[in-house]
Design an enzyme around this catalytic site. Structure first.
Site, PDB file in Angstrom:
ATOM      1  N   ARG A  45       3.782   0.401   4.105  1.00 27.94           N
ATOM      2  CA  ARG A  45       2.712  -0.597   4.115  1.00 27.94           C
ATOM      3  C   ARG A  45       2.015  -0.552   2.757  1.00 27.94           C
ATOM      4  O   ARG A  45       2.322   0.306   1.938  1.00 27.94           O
ATOM      5  CB  ARG A  45       1.748  -0.440   5.295  1.00 27.94           C
ATOM      6  CG  ARG A  45       1.440   0.928   5.808  1.00 27.94           C
ATOM      7  CD  ARG A  45       0.741   1.853   4.857  1.00 27.94           C
ATOM      8  NE  ARG A  45      -0.450   1.258   4.276  1.00 27.94           N
ATOM      9  CZ  ARG A  45      -1.001   1.644   3.165  1.00 27.94           C
ATOM     10  NH1 ARG A  45      -0.473   2.652   2.458  1.00 27.94           N
ATOM     11  NH2 ARG A  45      -2.084   1.079   2.689  1.00 27.94           N
ATOM     12  N   GLY A  46       1.078  -1.481   2.565  1.00 29.11           N
ATOM     13  CA  GLY A  46       0.457  -1.614   1.242  1.00 29.11           C
ATOM     14  C   GLY A  46       1.183  -2.731   0.507  1.00 29.11           C
ATOM     15  O   GLY A  46       2.420  -2.736   0.452  1.00 29.11           O
ATOM     16  N   ALA A  47       0.401  -3.677  -0.034  1.00 27.46           N
ATOM     17  CA  ALA A  47       0.984  -4.923  -0.548  1.00 27.46           C
ATOM     18  C   ALA A  47       2.144  -4.723  -1.534  1.00 27.46           C
ATOM     19  O   ALA A  47       3.254  -5.235  -1.308  1.00 27.46           O
ATOM     20  CB  ALA A  47      -0.131  -5.782  -1.144  1.00 27.46           C
ATOM     21  N   ARG A  88       5.195  -9.666   7.511  1.00 26.80           N
ATOM     22  CA  ARG A  88       3.735  -9.526   7.441  1.00 26.80           C
ATOM     23  C   ARG A  88       3.199 -10.695   6.603  1.00 26.80           C
ATOM     24  O   ARG A  88       3.665 -10.918   5.494  1.00 26.80           O
ATOM     25  CB  ARG A  88       3.350  -8.168   6.813  1.00 26.80           C
ATOM     26  CG  ARG A  88       3.839  -6.985   7.669  1.00 26.80           C
ATOM     27  CD  ARG A  88       3.146  -5.704   7.312  1.00 26.80           C
ATOM     28  NE  ARG A  88       1.734  -5.755   7.632  1.00 26.80           N
ATOM     29  CZ  ARG A  88       0.843  -4.853   7.210  1.00 26.80           C
ATOM     30  NH1 ARG A  88       1.247  -3.848   6.440  1.00 26.80           N
ATOM     31  NH2 ARG A  88      -0.423  -4.946   7.546  1.00 26.80           N
ATOM     32  N   ASP A 238      -4.624  -7.356  -1.022  1.00 26.27           N
ATOM     33  CA  ASP A 238      -3.370  -7.886  -0.469  1.00 26.27           C
ATOM     34  C   ASP A 238      -3.073  -9.279  -0.985  1.00 26.27           C
ATOM     35  O   ASP A 238      -1.919  -9.708  -1.041  1.00 26.27           O
ATOM     36  CB  ASP A 238      -3.423  -7.879   1.053  1.00 26.27           C
ATOM     37  CG  ASP A 238      -3.310  -6.447   1.546  1.00 26.27           C
ATOM     38  OD1 ASP A 238      -4.328  -5.748   1.544  1.00 26.27           O
ATOM     39  OD2 ASP A 238      -2.175  -6.019   1.854  1.00 26.27           O
ATOM     40  N   ASN A 248      -8.322  -8.044   1.644  1.00 28.45           N
ATOM     41  CA  ASN A 248      -7.925  -6.625   1.656  1.00 28.45           C
ATOM     42  C   ASN A 248      -8.181  -6.095   3.066  1.00 28.45           C
ATOM     43  O   ASN A 248      -8.648  -6.826   3.956  1.00 28.45           O
ATOM     44  CB  ASN A 248      -8.722  -5.840   0.599  1.00 28.45           C
ATOM     45  CG  ASN A 248      -8.145  -4.454   0.362  1.00 28.45           C
ATOM     46  OD1 ASN A 248      -6.935  -4.301   0.169  1.00 28.45           O
ATOM     47  ND2 ASN A 248      -8.975  -3.425   0.400  1.00 28.45           N
ATOM     48  N   LYS A 249      -7.873  -4.845   3.272  1.00 29.48           N
ATOM     49  CA  LYS A 249      -7.979  -4.216   4.587  1.00 29.48           C
ATOM     50  C   LYS A 249      -9.300  -4.515   5.268  1.00 29.48           C
ATOM     51  O   LYS A 249     -10.353  -4.514   4.621  1.00 29.48           O
ATOM     52  CB  LYS A 249      -7.785  -2.708   4.402  1.00 29.48           C
ATOM     53  CG  LYS A 249      -7.860  -1.862   5.648  1.00 29.48           C
ATOM     54  CD  LYS A 249      -6.949  -2.342   6.763  1.00 29.48           C
ATOM     55  CE  LYS A 249      -5.512  -2.520   6.367  1.00 29.48           C
ATOM     56  NZ  LYS A 249      -4.714  -3.249   7.390  1.00 29.48           N
TER      57      LYS A 249
HETATM   58  O1  MRU Z   1      -2.133  -3.012   6.539  1.00 27.03           O
HETATM   59  P1  MRU Z   1      -1.874  -2.281   5.260  1.00 27.03           P
HETATM   60  O2  MRU Z   1      -1.958  -0.809   5.382  1.00 27.03           O
HETATM   61  O3  MRU Z   1      -0.573  -2.758   4.632  1.00 27.03           O
HETATM   62  O4  MRU Z   1      -3.032  -2.748   4.321  1.00 27.03           O
HETATM   63  C1  MRU Z   1      -3.080  -2.243   3.013  1.00 27.03           C
HETATM   64  C2  MRU Z   1      -4.276  -2.618   2.276  1.00 27.03           C
HETATM   65  O5  MRU Z   1      -5.108  -3.381   2.694  1.00 27.03           O
HETATM   66  C3  MRU Z   1      -4.372  -2.080   0.885  1.00 27.03           C
HETATM   67  O6  MRU Z   1      -5.690  -1.813   0.545  1.00 27.03           O
HETATM   68  C4  MRU Z   1      -3.797  -3.138  -0.036  1.00 27.03           C
HETATM   69  O7  MRU Z   1      -2.482  -3.469   0.343  1.00 27.03           O
HETATM   70  C5  MRU Z   1      -3.800  -2.726  -1.426  1.00 27.03           C
HETATM   71  S1  MRU Z   1      -2.479  -1.630  -1.694  1.00 27.03           S
HETATM   72  C6  MRU Z   1      -2.222  -1.284  -3.283  1.00 27.03           C
END
Ligand code: MRU
Length: 349
Positions: A45-47, A88, A238, A248-249
């Site tokens: 996970r993470g963009a 996603r 994201d 973002n999250k």
């Molecule tokens: O749902 P996730 O864990 O994929 O969400 C991730 C985030 O919101 C991160 O903060 C975002 O992707 C930045 S990652 C470099």
């Protein structure tokens, strides 16, 4: 550096982020379908990491194709692109990486390449996307470190670290670069309900790096700011709309509003691939709703009574007026973001 994901022995191997920090195990995906499932179920996970995984999944899927003619090969490729795109919806890096793979495919096909040569080019492009991601995190970190005072208590939300990228991280890249430059940094990591990326992943990464780390629950951030315990906030993103609104999250918006109230700089660190000039503002960003179970349970323990309705939007949008600056590998953007982001995306500093 932490191994987030790699192509190895005809497979895509990734650390299982669902099981950290208790267990450090790797998942080996042998098909594109397995990679898509790994993205959907948060193994990775993470963009930026999602984008790298999708590119590798496409390269893997096409490597395993038995098509001999380009027509069938092209149909299979399109199907796999659709599969990856459906994993996603919010992180734009996913669609950016798929577009890059599509362009590689189209250039090779129009150039008269054989199926075998197209396979090689797709694999090379996926590996290039991975390498570029680490490089851009390092450059972004160097730019961001200039914003960090010699001594700083930094609050971050979610995990925007090595695990959320191909390595080094975006927000955590800024923190790492500041620490590497000899600055005295201490991090407050929001635990980040419901999936606990901050408590589990950010804290795991930073402790491994020997960076001073304190985990707080999300509802403690305001009190910490009011007590004067936070000098700056840095988070990842994201998707960043053309006007500088940042998805973002979930919980990021609250942190940004609190930071503004307390006069604390709120920085966003993200690669240019996260900036989506085709999305005019945050209202047009699709927000993923995830499984209720992430809210109703922690592990196997149920927290909520049967019958209570649940909401689980995985992301929120922070309006650009709360964002002090956006740190990218091409430089630092400040308001007015419609101008500064367009300049960076189009190559000017
Ligand atoms: O749902 P996730 O864990 O994929 O969400 C991730 C985030 O919101 C991160 O903060 C975002 O992707 C930045 S990652 C470099």
């Amino acid at each position: 550096m932490l191994p987030t994901i790699e192509m190895k022995d005809g497979a895509v191997v990734m650390i299982d982020q669902r099981r950290l920090p208790a267990t450090e195990v790797y998942v080996t995906c042998k098909t594109a379908q397995e990679v898509a499932k790994a993205i959907k179920t948060m193994v990775i996970r993470g963009a930026p990491a999602i984008g790298v995984a999708a590119a590798m999944g496409l390269a893997l899927g096409m490597r395993r194709s038995t098509a001999t003619g380009t027509k069938q090969f092209t149909t299979e490729f399109q199907k796999l692109c659709d599969l990856m795109a459906a994993t996603r919806p919010t992180a734009v890096n996913l669609f950016w990486a798929i577009e890059r793979m599509k362009k590689t495919f189209a250039d090779a096909a129009h150039g008269g390449c054989s199926v075998e040569e197209i396979k090689n080019r797709l694999e090379a492009e996926a590996v290039r996307i991975e390498a570029e991601d680490v490089e851009s995190c390092r450059t972004m970190g160097a730019h961001g470190a200039t914003l960090v005072p010699e001594e700083a208590r930094i609050l971050t939300h979610c995990n925007a670290g090595a695990l959320a990228t191909a390595g080094y991280g975006t927000a955590l890249g800024v923190i790492r670069a500041a620490a590497e430059a000899g600055k005295k940094v201490a991090v407050l990591a929001d635990e980040t309900r419901p999936f606990l990326q901050g408590a589990r992943l950010t804290a795991w990464e930073l402790v491994k790096d020997g960076i001073d780390t304190t985990v707080i629950t999300d509802n403690m951030a305001g009190a910490m700011m009011r007590l004067g315990n936070v000098d700056l906030v840095v988070v990842g993103a994201d998707r960043i709309a053309a006007n500088g609104d940042v998805a973002n999250k979930i919980g990021t918006y609250g942190v940004a509003v609190l930071a503004k109230e307390h006069g604390i700089p709120f920085y966003v660190a993200a690669p240019i691939s996260t900036v989506d000039l085709k999305t005019p503002d945050g209202s047009a960003i699709p927000i993923e709703e995830r499984n209720d179970r992430e809210v109703t349970h922690v592990g196997s323990s149920r927290l909520t009574p049967e019958g209570a309705r649940i909401r689980n939007p995985a992301f929120d949008v922070t309006p650009s007026k709360y964002v002090t600056a956006i740190i990218t590998e091409r430089g630092i953007a400040r308001a007015p973001y419609d101008e500064s982001l367009a300049r960076l995306v189009n190559g000017a500093r």
